[in-house]
Design a protein around this motif. Structure first.
Motif, short mmCIF file in Angstrom:
data_model
loop_
_atom_site.label_atom_id
_atom_site.label_comp_id
_atom_site.label_asym_id
_atom_site.label_seq_id
_atom_site.Cartn_x
_atom_site.Cartn_y
_atom_site.Cartn_z
N THR A 7 0.85 -1.19 0.00
CA THR A 7 0.00 0.00 0.00
C THR A 7 0.87 1.23 0.00
O THR A 7 1.89 1.29 0.71
CB THR A 7 -0.90 0.01 1.26
OG1 THR A 7 -1.67 -1.20 1.26
CG2 THR A 7 -1.83 1.20 1.25
N LEU A 8 0.50 2.22 -0.79
CA LEU A 8 1.21 3.48 -0.85
C LEU A 8 0.74 4.37 0.29
O LEU A 8 -0.46 4.60 0.45
CB LEU A 8 0.96 4.15 -2.21
CG LEU A 8 1.86 5.30 -2.60
CD1 LEU A 8 3.31 4.83 -2.72
CD2 LEU A 8 1.40 5.90 -3.91
N SER A 9 1.67 4.88 1.08
CA SER A 9 1.30 5.72 2.22
C SER A 9 1.02 7.15 1.76
O SER A 9 1.24 7.50 0.59
CB SER A 9 2.45 5.74 3.25
OG SER A 9 3.51 6.54 2.77
N SER A 10 0.55 7.98 2.69
CA SER A 10 0.28 9.38 2.38
C SER A 10 1.56 10.14 2.02
O SER A 10 1.50 11.19 1.40
CB SER A 10 -0.42 10.06 3.56
OG SER A 10 0.42 10.02 4.70
N LYS A 11 2.72 9.57 2.37
CA LYS A 11 4.02 10.17 2.02
C LYS A 11 4.60 9.56 0.74
O LYS A 11 5.77 9.71 0.43
CB LYS A 11 5.01 9.98 3.16
CG LYS A 11 4.65 10.72 4.42
CD LYS A 11 5.71 10.50 5.48
CE LYS A 11 5.37 11.24 6.75
NZ LYS A 11 6.44 11.08 7.75
N ASN A 12 3.75 8.85 -0.02
CA ASN A 12 4.16 8.18 -1.26
C ASN A 12 5.26 7.16 -1.03
O ASN A 12 6.17 7.00 -1.87
CB ASN A 12 4.57 9.19 -2.34
CG ASN A 12 3.38 9.96 -2.87
OD1 ASN A 12 2.31 9.39 -3.05
ND2 ASN A 12 3.55 11.24 -3.08
N GLN A 13 5.19 6.46 0.08
CA GLN A 13 6.15 5.41 0.38
C GLN A 13 5.41 4.08 0.47
O GLN A 13 4.24 4.04 0.85
CB GLN A 13 6.85 5.67 1.72
CG GLN A 13 7.68 6.94 1.71
CD GLN A 13 8.24 7.25 3.09
OE1 GLN A 13 7.68 6.85 4.11
NE2 GLN A 13 9.35 7.96 3.12
N ALA A 14 6.12 3.02 0.09
CA ALA A 14 5.54 1.68 0.18
C ALA A 14 6.55 0.78 0.86
O ALA A 14 7.76 0.95 0.67
CB ALA A 14 5.19 1.14 -1.20
#
Length: 79
Positions: free
Chosen positions: A4-11
């Motif tokens: 899942t991609l986080s709100s900080k655009n990290q996975a």
């Protein structure tokens, strides 16, 4: 397998993928886009890790032999 991609655009890369690619914290890897839309992830391999992966020739090759092989390859390639 999903991430899942986080709100900080990290996975987070799933553990099974990290284990398969032998990834450790701080390792670098590259993404490659394929024509069919797939994305390939490959770890960056330091050149020092490649040492010894190609066996030495049992006989020396002369510059003339190298030039002849290059010429033959170029001739075949552009026919």
């Amino acid at each position: 397998m999903e991430a899942t991609l986080s709100s900080k655009n990290q996975a987070t890369i799933p553990k099974a993928v990290r284990d398969y690619l032998h990834l450790k914290p701080g390792d670098r890897f590259r993404f490659f886009f394929q024509p069919d839309g797939a994305v390939v992830i490959l770890p960056r391999i330091p050149t020092s890790a490649l040492k010894g992966s190609v066996t030495k020739s049992s006989r020396p090759v002369s510059i003339e032999q190298i030039d002849a092989a290059i010429k033959a390859g170029a001739t075949n390639r552009f026919r």
